[in-house]
Design a protein around this motif. Structure first.
Motif, PDB file in Angstrom:
ATOM      1  N   VAL A 167       0.845  -1.190   0.000  1.00  0.00           N
ATOM      2  CA  VAL A 167       0.000   0.000   0.000  1.00  0.00           C
ATOM      3  C   VAL A 167       0.881   1.240   0.000  1.00  0.00           C
ATOM      4  CG1 VAL A 167      -1.811   1.237   1.233  1.00  0.00           C
ATOM      5  CG2 VAL A 167      -1.771  -1.266   1.240  1.00  0.00           C
ATOM      6  N   GLY A 168       0.540   2.222  -0.861  1.00  0.00           N
ATOM      7  CA  GLY A 168       1.314   3.446  -0.911  1.00  0.00           C
ATOM      8  C   GLY A 168       0.409   4.652  -0.932  1.00  0.00           C
ATOM      9  N   PRO A 169       0.982   5.867  -0.845  1.00  0.00           N
ATOM     10  CA  PRO A 169       0.183   7.084  -0.834  1.00  0.00           C
ATOM     11  C   PRO A 169      -0.362   7.408  -2.221  1.00  0.00           C
ATOM     12  CG  PRO A 169       2.501   7.633  -0.816  1.00  0.00           C
ATOM     13  CD  PRO A 169       2.433   6.141  -0.748  1.00  0.00           C
ATOM     14  N   ASN A 170      -1.510   8.066  -2.214  1.00  0.00           N
ATOM     15  CA  ASN A 170      -2.097   8.477  -3.487  1.00  0.00           C
ATOM     16  C   ASN A 170      -2.738   9.841  -3.280  1.00  0.00           C
ATOM     17  OD1 ASN A 170      -2.701   8.214  -6.154  1.00  0.00           O
ATOM     18  ND2 ASN A 170      -4.472   6.903  -5.871  1.00  0.00           N
ATOM     19  N   LEU A 171      -4.107   9.885  -3.203  1.00  0.00           N
ATOM     20  CA  LEU A 171      -4.711  11.178  -2.870  1.00  0.00           C
ATOM     21  C   LEU A 171      -4.350  11.567  -1.442  1.00  0.00           C
ATOM     22  CD1 LEU A 171      -8.207  10.925  -4.570  1.00  0.00           C
ATOM     23  CD2 LEU A 171      -6.376  12.529  -5.144  1.00  0.00           C
ATOM     24  N   ALA A 172      -4.160  10.578  -0.627  1.00  0.00           N
ATOM     25  CA  ALA A 172      -3.616  10.842   0.700  1.00  0.00           C
ATOM     26  C   ALA A 172      -2.098  10.740   0.597  1.00  0.00           C
ATOM     27  CB  ALA A 172      -4.154   9.824   1.703  1.00  0.00           C
ATOM     28  N   THR A 173      -1.431  11.825   0.926  1.00  0.00           N
ATOM     29  CA  THR A 173       0.030  11.797   0.791  1.00  0.00           C
ATOM     30  C   THR A 173       0.687  11.135   1.986  1.00  0.00           C
ATOM     31  OG1 THR A 173       0.033  14.018   1.695  1.00  0.00           O
ATOM     32  CG2 THR A 173       0.161  13.825  -0.683  1.00  0.00           C
ATOM     33  N   ALA A 174      -0.023  11.140   3.128  1.00  0.00           N
ATOM     34  CA  ALA A 174       0.518  10.520   4.333  1.00  0.00           C
ATOM     35  C   ALA A 174      -0.623  10.203   5.268  1.00  0.00           C
ATOM     36  CB  ALA A 174       1.504  11.468   5.018  1.00  0.00           C
ATOM     37  N   TRP A 175      -0.382   9.322   6.238  1.00  0.00           N
ATOM     38  CA  TRP A 175      -1.402   9.021   7.244  1.00  0.00           C
ATOM     39  C   TRP A 175      -0.781   8.603   8.544  1.00  0.00           C
ATOM     40  CZ3 TRP A 175      -1.132   6.558   2.493  1.00  0.00           C
ATOM     41  CH2 TRP A 175      -0.472   5.309   2.504  1.00  0.00           C
ATOM     42  N   ASP A 176      -1.569   8.773   9.565  1.00  0.00           N
ATOM     43  CA  ASP A 176      -1.197   8.424  10.937  1.00  0.00           C
ATOM     44  C   ASP A 176      -2.167   7.388  11.450  1.00  0.00           C
ATOM     45  OD1 ASP A 176       1.005   9.659  11.715  1.00  0.00           O
ATOM     46  OD2 ASP A 176       0.001  11.435  12.582  1.00  0.00           O
ATOM     47  N   TYR A 231      -7.513   6.587  11.965  1.00  0.00           N
ATOM     48  CA  TYR A 231      -6.613   6.881  10.864  1.00  0.00           C
ATOM     49  C   TYR A 231      -6.757   8.345  10.511  1.00  0.00           C
ATOM     50  CZ  TYR A 231      -5.890   1.880   9.964  1.00  0.00           C
ATOM     51  OH  TYR A 231      -5.555   0.554  10.060  1.00  0.00           O
ATOM     52  N   THR A 232      -5.632   9.065  10.443  1.00  0.00           N
ATOM     53  CA  THR A 232      -5.704  10.465  10.033  1.00  0.00           C
ATOM     54  C   THR A 232      -4.937  10.624   8.729  1.00  0.00           C
ATOM     55  OG1 THR A 232      -5.642  11.025  12.372  1.00  0.00           O
ATOM     56  CG2 THR A 232      -5.353  12.835  10.797  1.00  0.00           C
ATOM     57  N   PHE A 233      -5.684  10.991   7.674  1.00  0.00           N
ATOM     58  CA  PHE A 233      -5.090  11.105   6.336  1.00  0.00           C
ATOM     59  C   PHE A 233      -4.802  12.557   6.008  1.00  0.00           C
ATOM     60  CE2 PHE A 233      -7.572   7.212   6.175  1.00  0.00           C
ATOM     61  CZ  PHE A 233      -6.726   6.332   5.520  1.00  0.00           C
ATOM     62  N   THR A 234      -3.632  12.805   5.423  1.00  0.00           N
ATOM     63  CA  THR A 234      -3.320  14.133   4.912  1.00  0.00           C
ATOM     64  C   THR A 234      -3.498  14.096   3.398  1.00  0.00           C
ATOM     65  OG1 THR A 234      -1.672  14.298   6.623  1.00  0.00           O
ATOM     66  CG2 THR A 234      -1.611  15.957   4.871  1.00  0.00           C
ATOM     67  N   LEU A 235      -4.308  15.001   2.880  1.00  0.00           N
ATOM     68  CA  LEU A 235      -4.639  14.954   1.460  1.00  0.00           C
ATOM     69  C   LEU A 235      -3.727  15.843   0.641  1.00  0.00           C
ATOM     70  CD1 LEU A 235      -8.529  15.178   1.749  1.00  0.00           C
ATOM     71  CD2 LEU A 235      -7.075  13.142   1.768  1.00  0.00           C
ATOM     72  N   THR A 236      -3.546  15.441  -0.620  1.00  0.00           N
ATOM     73  CA  THR A 236      -2.738  16.261  -1.514  1.00  0.00           C
ATOM     74  C   THR A 236      -3.487  17.543  -1.851  1.00  0.00           C
ATOM     75  OG1 THR A 236      -1.818  16.374  -3.733  1.00  0.00           O
ATOM     76  CG2 THR A 236      -3.719  14.993  -3.465  1.00  0.00           C
TER      77      THR A 236
END
Ligand code: ATP
Ligand code: ATP
Ligand code: MG
Ligand code: MG
Lengths: 468, 257, 320, 314, 272
Positions: free
Chosen positions: A45-54, A62-67
Motif C-alpha cells: 500500500v502506498g500514498p495516493n490522494l492521501a500523501t501521508a497518514w497516521d 486513521y488520520t489522512f493528509t490529502l494532496t
C-alpha cells in the motif's frame, strides 16, 4: 503515444462504486478515478490522494493528509469534502456499493480541515489501508457522481474521452494531473473483444497493442515464438477451486472430500486446461503472497486410493453434478476433472451453466454438488468464515475464530503466521479441491513497456506504461 | 313418386369484403331452383360456366346447405338430418366427378378406392368389388393397379364403379364426361345409360355441353346465372326452345350434324 | 408459303408426330382435329419452331422457300410474331397476369417493329377495335384478371396480330370458353383471316367449331395425319375408319334418339382406347380399334393415298 | 385495401402483445438476480436490497408489466439495469451497426441470389444448373461461424486486406465499408444460397406457365422473357423468403457480431440476457419481433404491389 | 429404367456415410472418445490415432464418430418431434378450417416471429443448457414450419375430387385425413423433413458451438469447433475436421432432400 488495449469483458457502467464488473476497475481505477491509497504491483500500500497518514496506538483512528495538487477532470477542486461525500455515500443505508462490506468497520469519517480526513474504526481491520486503495473506495465528486456511469469524472492521470458501448472506450492524458510528467501515453483505447478467436485474430492483425488478460492460454507459445510479441505470465488473486457443497451429502463427509482431493491431478488439469500456464495451489492462498505455504503435496494423486476411499465412504459409482460457470478455465478444467473422477469411480455430470443460472442456483440456492470457480478478490480467506448461508455450506467455528483473529491482527508477521495456519487447516479439512492460481496471461507488442505483469488488485495503472 | 325433389333451392356466397364497413357483397350462385328426379330417369342440367351447376350438385349431395329451399331424398329433407342419419343415407346417393385424373387417390390401388363406400358402411365384400368392375366393363384383375396405369376413360369407369358399388338409387354426375375425348365420352354415356337401365338409377347429369346432356337426359334444366331458364321434358325444350340462350346453345352444338 | 414435309417429332417414349406434311398458303383456313395426344399441338409447335428440346426432329420445313429445318432460336425469333403467330387454349394463363394487357400486346411491336410507346399504343387500340374489344382505350390499362374469358382470348388474338403475321395458328382457341362465346371467337378468327388474307391453322377437337371455321381439314390420330380434304366433304363423307367413328360418336342435340320402345338409343362408339405413345402399333396407329382392320395393318404403315390422302390400307385398296 | 390494412394492423398488434407477454414471463422465470449480477459476489445484503429497490424489482409482476407496456406505448422503454441509461439510447447506438450489416447482407444476398437463381433456371437440367445448385447446397451447409473464422484467418490475419473485426461507425465511410465486408460475406453466403434456390424453383414454376410460351410465340428473346416476364411473376415466393430472411439476417447477426466483435444489437441482447438486464432484453426481443412482423407486413404489401390480382381481394 | 437424379445419388451416399459412421460408433470406435491423455495432446496422425489427438489428447476420429451419432440423434428426435406436432397441427387446421385454422396459423406466425436462437438461449437460461433443451429448441422451431407445409399441402389435397368422393361415400374427416390426406402429403412432408434434418444438424452445431447444446463429455462437432477455434493457428486440423463433418452431413441431407423433391415432383413424374 497512443495505445490500443484489448479487453475481454465489456463494462456496462463506468462507475466502480456501484458496479462490480471487473473491467470497470481494470480501465478506470487509478487511471480516471483515484483513491486515498494505491496498491502497488507487489501488493504494497502506498500514498495516493492521501500523501501521508497516521494510525493511532489502538489501531482504530486513521488520520489522512490529502494532496493539494489534485482536481477533478471537470475542473472542480478536490478536498476533504469530496472524501467525506464519497465515504458517506458508500456507507449510506441505500448505498449500492458492491463492496459495501469493506466500509463495515468504519465508525465515523470526519474532516477537521480541507486537507485532513479522520476515520475512526469500530474494530481493528488489518486490510483497511489496502481496501482504501480499491476502486470501490474511489473518491468521487458530488457534482458528477450521478453521471459517472457513462461519463466518469475523477482526479486521475487520464481523462475519459469517449465510449462506444460494445466496441471501444477511449481515455486521454490529463495534462493537469499532479504527476502528468510521468505519464507517457497520450491516448488509450480499450477495444472490447469477448470471443477468444476474435481476440487472437485482432492481436495477430496488429489491431491491438496489448491484450493484458488474454483469454486463450493455448496460443501463448505461438505469440512467444512471434518476434512481434512479448508474452507475460503473471499472477492474479484468483484461486481456482473445485468447490464442494459441504452442507450436503456426500460432501459433508470429510473422507469423501479428501477422496476427491486425492482423485484429482492438478498437473494434468493445468496442463490440459491452462496449457501449463498456471501455478498449482494446495489451499486457499495465492502463491505469490508472503504467507504462502506450499500444500500441493497434501493429497498426492492416487486414483486407486481415491477409489478405495470412495468405496469406504459408500459413494463409489454414484452420480453427482458438476455445474460449471461459463469461464474457459472452469469449463476446460471440468472436462478433465470429470475424467479423473470417472477413473476413481465417481460419475460427475458436467453441466455448463450460464452465469445468471450459476448465481441463482449455486450461489444463492446452494443447489449443487460441485462447481468450479475462481475467487478473484484479495484477502478472501474470510469466505470460509461466512457460515452455512454461503454457498460453500461450510460452517466451522474453528475457522470462523481463526479468521476473526487474522482480520484484526495488526502485526504483519503474526498475521502471516495465522494465515499459514489457516491454509494448513483448510487443506487438512479438504474443504474444496484446490486447483491452481488463475494466471494473468498477457500478450503485448514488443514496444509496450511498463505494464503490470501481475495483478494483486483488479486494476492496472497506465501511468508507467510507455510505447516504443 | 320422385326420388329427389328440390324446391326453391337458393344458395348465396358471401364474397370477400371490399370496404371496411358495410355488408360484404353477396353472390347468388343458385337462385330459387326446383326440380324432380324420378327413379330410372335422368335430369340433365346445362348452363354456362358459373351458372351454378356445381353448386346445385353440392347441395344435392348435402356437401353444402341451401340458404333457402328444401331438398328431399325419398321424402326426407337431407339437410335436416343429423350427421349419423345422413351418413347412413349416403350409400343411396353417390357422385361422379369431372376430372378423371383427380377423382381417384393416386396412392391407392383402384380396388381400394372402389371399396371405400362399402368401408364407410362397415362392409367388406370383395365380390361386390369384382361385380362393380364387371359392370363398368373392366376386369376385376384391374383392382390391384394404380390409377396412373389407366387411361382417362378407364378411370372414369372406375369412378363410376365406386359410385355404384353401394347400389345407390341416385347418381349425381357433375361434368362427368367433359374432360374426355369424343369417342371415350360416347362410351361413358352409353355405360351410364346401360347402368340406369339395369339398376333403375335416377341420374342428375350436369354438363355445359348441350349435345351431351341431350343424348342422355329425359328432363332438362337450363340454367343461367343461378336461375332456371327452362325446365321440362328434354324433347320439348330442344324442339321448341323458349329462350334465345337455349337456341344459341343448340346452334353452337349442331353444326356438324 | 409454309411447307412442311415428312416432319417427325420423336421423343424417348415414341413418335408424337409421324411424317406430317402440310402446305399452307396465304388465306388458307386449315382445321386440325383429333383426340387428345394425337399430335395436334406438336404439329403447331413445328410450325413455330417451338418443339421441346428433348425431341428429335426429322423432315423439313420451308418458309417461302427458305429452309427452317436447322434454324437457330434467334432465326425463329424473327419468324415468330412477324410471319407466324399463335394463340393458345387457356386465355387466362396465356397472359402475363402482372402486365397490363395493353403493354403485353404492344411488346412485340416495340421489340420487332421498333415502334415508340405512343405509336404502339395507337396500334393496340386499333387492334383491340379490330378484334371487337369494346372501349379499347380503357381496356389497355386493365389486367388480364379484370377481363372475361372471351375478352382475354380477344386480347391474345390482338397480340398475335400485332406484327401482322402471314399465318395464325390457333391451338384449341375456344375449348375453355362457353359455347356462345366460343362461337363468336371462331367467327372472329374467320373474319380476320378473310380480311387480312392471313392463313389460319385452327386446331380443335371440337368438330363443330372446325366445321364453322375452316375450308380445309386434317384429321389426326396417334401422331399421324390420317385424312385430309375440304372440311365440308370430310365431315359429310369421311373415308378413314377413324374419322368415321369420330363423327358418329358425336351426340346430336336436336333429337333424343329413342328406339320404338322408348329406350334411348346408344351412341356409336369406337371400341377400346387410344394406346399410350410407347404402346402405339408400328403400322397403322388405329390398328386394334378398327372395324375394317386387315392383317397387315398393325405392322405396315399405310402410305397416304387417294384424294383425301387417307392413311388406311383398306381405303387404299378400295379406291382405285 | 383499408380493410386489409386494418386486419393486418390488428394481427400485428396481437402478435406484439403475445410476444411481450412471453418475453416478460420468460425473463421473470429466468433464474438469476440482476442485482447480484451487477454488484458481484462480495456484495452485502443491504446493498443488494437497495439496488433491487432502485431497479424497481420489488414491485409486483403485473405492476411492472403494465408500467413497461405503458411506458413503451409513449416511447419510453425504461432504463437499462446494467447500463443505467435509457434502453432507447442503447438501441439507438447499436441499431446503425446491425441495420448496416443486415441491409448490406440483404443487398449482397439479392444480387447473388437473383442472378444465380435465374441463371440456373434458364439452364434447367443442364450442367450449369446442376453445378450452381450443388454449390448453393454447399453454401447452405457451411456453418456461418466456421466460415467467419476462416475468412478472418485468410483476409485479416494472413493477407491483411481487411480488418479482423470492429466497427467504428459511419464517420469514416471507407473504414466502415471495409469493416463490413467480411461480416457481410459471412452473413450473406448462406442466405443467398437459400434465396438462389427459391429463385430458381419459382422461376422454373413460372416458366412452366402458359404465358411464357405466349412470349416465345411472340418472338421475344429468352433474356427478355426471363427478366421481364418470368422474374416479376416469380417474385411472390422470392419476396416471401426475402421477408423472412431479413428477419433472419437481423437475428443472424448475434453470432456474426460476436466473431467480428461488432457493436450491434445481437451482442447487446446476448450480454443483456447474461446480465439479466430485463428492460433491455424485453425491448430488444420486442424490437426483433417488430422487425420480423414488419418485414412480413411489408411483404404482404409488396404482394399487392406485385400482383394486381390481389388488389381485388384485399 | 428411371434414372435417379445425381443430387439424390450423391446425397444418399453422403447420408449413408454419415449415418453409417454414427451407427458404427454405437458399437465401435477406434478409441474411447472421452479418454483423456493430456501428455499426448496434439498428437499427429499415426496408425493408432488415425487423425491424431486433440488438445486433451483424445482420439479425434473417435470423437468425430461419436459426434456424428450425437448430431444424428439430435436432428432425428428434433425433426420427428417438431415434425409430428407440426404435421398434426397442420392437418387439424386443414381438416377443421375456420377459426381453428386461423388460430393454428397465427400461432405458427408467432413461432416465426420469435427468433429461434433467442428461444434456445432463453431455454438454456431457464433450465440450464443441455442436449435435451437443444433438441426441444430445434423441435420447437420445426413446429410452425411443418404446420405450414402440412396445412398448405393438405388444403390442396382436400380440394381433390377423390376427397370429395370419400366424403360422398360417407367417410368422416378423421378417416379421410388418415386414408387420403396423410399419404398424399407424405412426400411433401418427407422432403421437408430431409431439409429440416439438414437444418437441424446445423442448428445443433451452432447451439453446441455457443455452449447451449451437448455437454461434455458427449462429443459434438459444434463443441469441437468452438474448442478448436482458437487453435486455428496451432492445430488448424482440429477446426477443419469437425467443420468438414458438418458440411458433409448437411450437404448430404440437403442434396438428398433436393433429389427427393425432384423425384416426387408430380410434373416430373408425369413426364416420365
Ligand atoms: N365456395 C364459394 N365461395 C364463393 N363463391 C362461390 C363458391 N363456390 C362457387 N362460387 C360461385 O358461385 C357461382 C356458381 O358456381 P358453380 O361452381 O356452381 O358454377 P358451375 O355452373 O358449376 O360452373 P362451371 O361450369 O365452371 O363448373 C360462381 O360464380 C362461383 O364463382
Ligand atoms: N415434352 C414431351 N416429352 C414427351 N412426350 C411429349 C412431350 N410433349 C408432348 N408429348 C407427347 O406427344 C404426344 C402429342 O402431344 P400433343 O400435345 O401434340 O397432342 P394434342 O393433339 O395437342 O393433344 P391435346 O388435345 O391434349 O392438346 C402426346 O402423346 C404427348 O404425350
Ligand atoms: Mg362446375
Ligand atoms: Mg394440344
Amino acid at each position: 503515444a497512443d495505445l490500443v488495449i484489448g479487453m475481454q469483458q465489456e463494462p456496462t457502467s463506468l462507475d466502480p462504486t456501484s458496479d462490480a464488473t471487473a473491467s470497470i476497475d481494470g480501465m478506470m481505477t487509478q487511471n480516471v478515478y483515484e483513491s486515498l491509497t494505491i496498491v502497488s504491483e507487489n501488493g504494497e500500500v502506498g500514498p495516493n490522494l492521501a500523501t501521508a497518514w497516521d494510525v493511532s496506538e489502538d489501531g482504530l483512528t486513521y488520520t489522512f493528509t490529502l494532496t493539494d495538487a489534485a482536481q477533478f477532470h471537470d475542473g472542480t477542486a478536490f478536498d476533504s469534502e469530496d472524501v467525506l461525500f464519497s465515504f458517506n455515500r458508500a456507507m449510506a443505508e441505500d448505498s449500492v456499493n458492491p463492496s459495501k462490506g469493506i466500509f463495515k468497520p468504519i465508525e465515523s469519517v470526519t474532516a477537521p480541515d480541507a486537507r485532513t480526513v479522520q476515520i475512526k474504526l469500530k474494530n481493528k481491520d488489518a486490510f483497511f489501508l489496502f481496501n482504501m486503495g480499491q476502486g470501490d473506495s474511489a473518491i468521487v465528486a458530488a457534482e458528477s457522481v450521478d453521471t459517472n456511469n457513462a461519463t466518469p469524472v475523477g482526479t486521475g492521470p487520464f481523462k475519459f474521452d469517449s465510449w462506444t458501448r460494445g466496441d471501444r472506450l477511449t481515455l486521454v492524458k490529463n495534462p493537469d494531473h499532479r504527476d502528468a510528467a510521468s505519464v507517457a501515453l497520450d491516448k488509450v483505447t480499450y477495444r472490447f473483444i469477448s470471443d477468444p478467436a476474435a481476440a487472437t485474430a485482432a492481436m495477430m492483425a496488429e489491431e491491438l497493442d496489448a491484450f493484458p488478460g488474454f483469454p486463450a492460454p493455448e496460443l501463448l507459445e505461438q505469440f512467444e515464438a512471434d518476434p512481434r510479441f512479448r508474452v507475460n505470465l503473471g499472477s492474479t488473486e484468483g484461486e481456482v477451486i473445485l468447490a464442494m457443497n459441504n452442507a450436503k451429502p456426500p460432501f459433508d463427509n470429510i473422507e469423501v472430500r479428501r477422496a476427491v482431493s486425492t482423485a484429482i491431478n492438478r498437473d494434468e488439469i493445468i496442463d490440459g486446461a491452462m496449457y501449463g500456464k498456471a501455478t498449482p495451489i494446495g489451499s486457499f492462498y495465492p502463491p505469490h503472497g508472503k504467507a504462502y505455504v506450499d500444500l500441493t503435496g497434501a493429497y498426492p494423486t492416487d486414483t486407486a486410493k481415491a477409489k478405495e476411499m470412495f468405496e469406504a465412504a459408500g459413494v463409489a459409482g454414484s452420480t453427482m453434478t458438476l455445474r460449471v460457470p461459463p469461464f474457459p478455465y472452469a469449463t476446460r478444467s471440468a472436462e478433465i476433472i470429470q475424467a479423473q473422477l470417472a477413473d476413481a469411480g465417481i460419475d460427475a455430470k458436467v453441466e455448463n451453466v450460464e452465469w445468471g443460472f450459476w448465481i441463482d442456483e449455486i450461489y444463492k440456492k446452494q443447489n449443487y454438488d460441485m462447481t468450479i470457480i475462481a475467487h478473484t478478490s484479495p484477502n478472501d480467506m474470510g469466505n470460509f468464515a461466512r457460515g452455512p448461508k454461503y454457498f460453500y455450506g461450510y460452517d466451522d467455528p474453528k475457522m470462523t475464530a481463526l479468521w476473526e483473529s487474522i482480520s484484526t491482527e495488526a502485526d504483519a508477521d503474526k498475521r502471516d503466521m495465522l494465515l499459514k495456519e489457516g491454509q494448513q487447516y483448510l487443506s487438512d479439512q479438504a474443504v474444496h479441491g484446490f486447483l491452481f492460481q488463475l494466471p494473468l496471461l498477457g500478450v503485448f507488442r514488443n514496444e509496450i513497456k511498463g505494464y503490470w505483469s501481475s495483478a494483486p488488485v483488479l486494476y492496472t495503472p497506465l501511468k508507467g506504461v510507455s510505447k516504443g | 313418386m320422385s326420388l329427389l325433389r328440390a324446391r326453391g333451392l337458393t344458395r348465396r356466397y358471401k364474397l370477400p369484403r371490399t370496404t371496411l364497413f358495410g355488408a360484404p357483397p353477396v353472390l347468388t350462385a343458385v337462385d330459387d331452383i326446383s326440380f324432380d328426379i324420378v327413379a330410372g330417369q335422368t335430369l340433365g342440367v346445362v348452363g354456362e360456366s358459373g351458372s351454378g351447376k356445381s353448386t346445385l350438385a353440392k347441395m344435392a349431395m348435402a356437401f353444402e346447405a341451401p340458404d333457402a329451399g328444401q331438398i328431399l331424398f325419398e321424402g326426407q329433407d337431407i339437410h335436416a338430418l343429423g350427421a349419423g342419419d345422413l351418413r347412413r343415407l349416403r350409400p343411396d346417393f353417390q357422385m361422379i366427378f369431372q376430372d378423371p385424373f383427380s377423382s381417384l387417390d393416386p396412392r391407392r390401388k383402384v380396388g381400394w378406392s372402389i371399396a371405400e363406400p362399402l368401408r364407410a358402411m362397415g362392409i367388406t365384400a370383395p365380390e361386390r368389388v369384382a361385380e362393380a368392375f364387371e359392370q363398368v366393363g373392366l376386369h376385376s384383375a384391374d383392382a390391384g393397379k394404380y390409377p396412373h396405369e389407366f387411361s382417362g376413360g378407364q378411370r372414369q369407369r372406375i369412378a363410376i364403379a365406386r359410385a355404384i358399388i353401394t347400389r345407390p338409387k341416385l347418381l349425381i354426375a357433375d361434368e362427368a364426361v367433359s374432360a374426355l375425348d369424343v369417342s371415350v365420352q360416347a362410351q361413358i354415356l352409353n355405360l351410364l345409360m346401360d347402368l340406369q337401365d339395369t339398376l333403375g338409377l335416377g341420374i342428375l347429369f350436369i354438363s355445359h355441353d348441350l349435345a351431351v346432356v341431350a343424348s342422355i337426359c329425359d328432363t332438362l334444366l337450363v340454367m343461367q346465372r343461378g336461375r332456371a331458364l327452362e325446365y321440362g321434358p328434354a324433347t320439348d325444350i330442344l324442339n321448341s326452345p323458349s329462350h334465345a340462350y337455349t337456341r344459341s346453345l343448340i346452334t353452337a352444338a349442331g353444326d356438324t350434324h | 408459303m409454309f411447307e412442311m414435309h415428312n416432319m417427325t417429332v420423336r421423343f424417348a417414349i415414341g413418335e408424337a408426330l409421324r411424317d406430317a406434311s402440310l402446305r399452307i398458303a396465304a388465306g388458307d383456313r386449315i382445321g386440325i382435329v383429333g383426340e387428345s395426344g394425337s399430335g395436334k399441338s406438336m404439329l403447331a409447335a413445328c410450325l413455330m419452331g417451338m418443339v421441346p428440346e428433348s425431341a428429335e426432329l426429322s423432315g423439313s420445313l420451308t418458309i417461302d422457300g427458305s429452309d427452317m429445318t436447322d434454324a437457330s432460336e434467334e432465326t425463329w425469333q424473327t419468324i415468330r410474331a412477324r410471319r407466324a403467330a399463335m394463340i393458345f387454349q387457356e386465355p387466362m394463363s396465356a397472359l402475363n397476369p402482372l402486365r397490363r394487357v395493353g403493354d403485353t400486346v404492344a411488346e412485340p411491336m416495340r421489340v420487332h417493329l421498333g415502334l415508340s410507346k405512343t405509336q404502339a399504343r395507337a396500334r393496340v387500340v386499333e387492334l383491340f377495335e379490330e378484334v371487337g374489344i369494346p372501349d379499347p382505350v380503357a381496356r389497355l390499362r386493365m389486367f388480364p384478371h379484370e377481363l372475361s374469358g372471351g375478352q382475354r382470348q380477344r386480347v391474345l388474338i390482338a397480340l398475335s396480330l400485332a406484327c401482322d403475321p402471314e399465318l395464325l395458328i390457333a391451338d384449341e382457341p375456344t375449348t375453355a370458353l362457353d359455347a356462345n362465346v366460343a362461337l363468336k371467337i371462331t367467327d372472329l378468327l374467320v373474319h380476320l383471316s378473310q380480311t387480312r388474307n392471313m392463313a389460319l391453322v385452327f386446331i380443335s377437337h371440337d368438330l363443330a367449331a372446325v366445321a364453322r371455321a375452316t375450308t380445309d381439314i386434317a384429321v389426326m390420330y396417334g401422331g399421324d395425319i390420317v385424312e385430309r380434304g375440304k372440311t365440308t366433304e370430310v365431315l359429310r363423307d369421311p373415308v378413314h375408319p377413324y374419322t368415321q367413328g369420330l363423327l358418329a360418336a358425336r351426340p346430336d342435340p336436336r333429337a333424343i334418339p329413342r328406339d320404338a320402345d322408348g329406350r334411348r338409343r346408344r351412341l356409336p362408339t369406337i371400341p377400346g382406347t387410344v394406346p399410350p405413345l410407347p404402346a402405339m402399333p408400328q403400322g397403322c396407329r388405329f390398328a386394334g380399334r378398327c372395324a375394317v382392320e386387315r392383317s397387315e395393318c398393325a405392322s405396315i404403315k399405310p402410305m397416304p393415298a387417294g384424294p383425301r390422302l387417307a392413311t388406311c390400307h383398306a381405303v387404299l385398296r378400295d379406291t382405285p | 385495401m383499408s380493410y386489409f390494412l386494418l386486419r393486418r394492423t390488428i394481427g400485428f398488434l396481437a402478435t406484439l402483445i403475445a410476444v411481450s407477454i412471453v418475453v416478460f414471463a420468460v425473463m421473470n422465470v429466468l433464474p438469476g438476480d440482476p442485482a447480484l449480477t451487477i454488484l458481484g459476489l462480495d456484495a452485502t445484503d443491504d446493498a443488494l436490497a437497495a439496488l433491487r429497490e432502485d431497479l424497481g424489482l420489488n414491485d409486483p409482476l403485473l405492476t411492472r408489466y403494465f408500467a413497461w407496456v405503458g411506458g413503451a406505448l409513449v416511447g419510453d422503454l425504461g432504463i437499462s439495469h446494467s447500463f443505467r441509461v435509457p434502453v432507447s439510447e442503447l438501441i439507438a447506438e447499436r441499431l446503425p451497426m446491425t441495420i448496416s450489416l443486415a441491409v448490406a447482407g440483404m443487398i449482397v444476398t439479392l444480387v447473388i441470389a437473383l442472378s444465380v437463381g435465374i441463371y440456373a433456371a434458364s439452364h434447367h437440367g443442364k450442367a450449369g444448373d446442376w453445378a450452381t445448385m450443388f454449390l448453393s447446397q454447399l453454401g447452405i451447409a457451411v456453418p456461418a461461424f466456421w466460415l467467419s473464422i476462416l475468412l478472418v484467418l485468410l483476409f485479416a490475419v494472413k493477407l491483411r486486406w481487411l480488418p479482423p473485426g470492429g466497427f467504428a461507425g459511419w464517420s469514416d465511410p471507407v473504414a466502415a465499408i471495409r469493416s463490413l465486408i467480411l461480416p457481410t460475406v459471412a452473413l450473406a453466403l448462406v442466405q443467398s444460397a437459400v434465396l438462389a434456390r427459391v429463385t430458381r424453383s419459382s422461376a422454373l414454376e413460372v416458366m412452366r406457365q402458359d404465358f411464357t410460351r405466349t412470349g416465345r410465340a411472340s418472338g421475344l428473346s429468352q433474356r427478355r422473357i426471363l427478366w421481364r416476364h418470368v422474374l416479376p411473376n416469380a417474385l411472390v415466393p422470392i419476396v416471401t423468403i426475402v421477408g423472412m430472411q431479413f428477419a433472419a439476417l437481423v437475428t443472424g447477426t448475434i453470432v456474426i457480431e460476436n466473431v467480428f466483435y461488432l457493436p450491434g444489437l445481437g451482442r447487446l441482447i446476448f450480454q443483456s440476457i447474461a446480465n439479466r438486464d430485463l428492460p433491455t432484453v424485453q425491448a430488444l426481443v420486442m424490437l426483433f419481433a417488430v422487425i420480423v412482423v414488419t418485414a412480413n407486413f411489408i411483404v404482404d404489401l409488396l404482394y399487392v404491389l406485385i400482383d394486381p390480382r390481389l388488389k381485388a381481394r384485399t | 429404367m428411371k434414372r435417379l437424379p445425381a443430387n439424390f445419388i450423391i446425397g444418399a451416399v453422403l447420408v449413408a456415410l454419415v449415418v453409417g459412421v454414427a451407427a458404427l460408433s454405437l458399437i465401435w470406435t477406434p478409441h474411447d472418445p472421452t479418454d483423456l491423455n493430456i501428455r499426448g495432446k496434439f498428437g499427429p496422425p499415426t496408425t493408432v490415432n488415425w487423425l491424431g489427438t486433440d488438445q486433451l489428447g483424445r482420439d479425434i476420429i473417435s470423437q468425430l464418430m461419436a459426434a456424428a451419432r450425437n448430431s444424428m440423434t439430435v436432428a432425428l428426435v428434433a425433426v420427428l418431434l417438431g415434425g409430428s406436432i407440426g404435421v398434426a397441427l397442420g392437418l387439424l387446421a386443414s381438416a377443421i378450417g375456420g377459426w381453428v385454422e386461423d388460430i393454428v396459423m397465427r400461432l405458427a406466425d408467432l413461432g416465426f416471429a420469435f427468433p429461434a436462437l433467442l428461444f434456445a438461449i432463453m431455454l438454456a437460461a431457464v433450465f440450464g443448457p443441455s442436449l435435451t433443451n437443444a433438441v426441444l429448441a430445434i423441435a420447437f422451431i420445426n413446429i410452425p414450419i411443418f404446420a405450414r407445409v402440412a396445412r398448405a399441402s393438405a388444403n390442396q389435397v382436400w380440394t381433390r375430387e377423390y376427397v370429395l368422393a370419400a366424403r360422398a361415400a360417407g367417410m368422416n374427416k378423421l378417416v379421410i385425413t388418415r386414408d387420403h390426406i396423410l399419404p398424399n402429403i407424405a412426400a411433401a412432408v418427407i422432403v421437408q423433413a430431409t431439409i429440416e434434418f439438414a437444418v437441424a444438424i446445423l442448428a445443433e452445431a451452432a447451439l453446441s458451438y455457443l455452449g447451449l447444446g451437448a455437454q461434455p463429455p458427449a462429443s459434438s462437432w459444434g463443441r469441437m469447433l468452438s474448442e478448436a477455434q482458437t487453435l486455428m493457428y496451432l492445430a488448424p486440423e482440429l477446426a477443419i475436421y469437425p467443420g468438414l463433418c458438418i458440411v458433409t452431413a448437411v450437404l448430404g441431407f440437403g442434396l438428398l432432400g433436393d433429389g427427393l423433391r425432384d423425384i416426387t415432383d408430380p410434373r416430373l413424374v408425369r413426364a416420365r
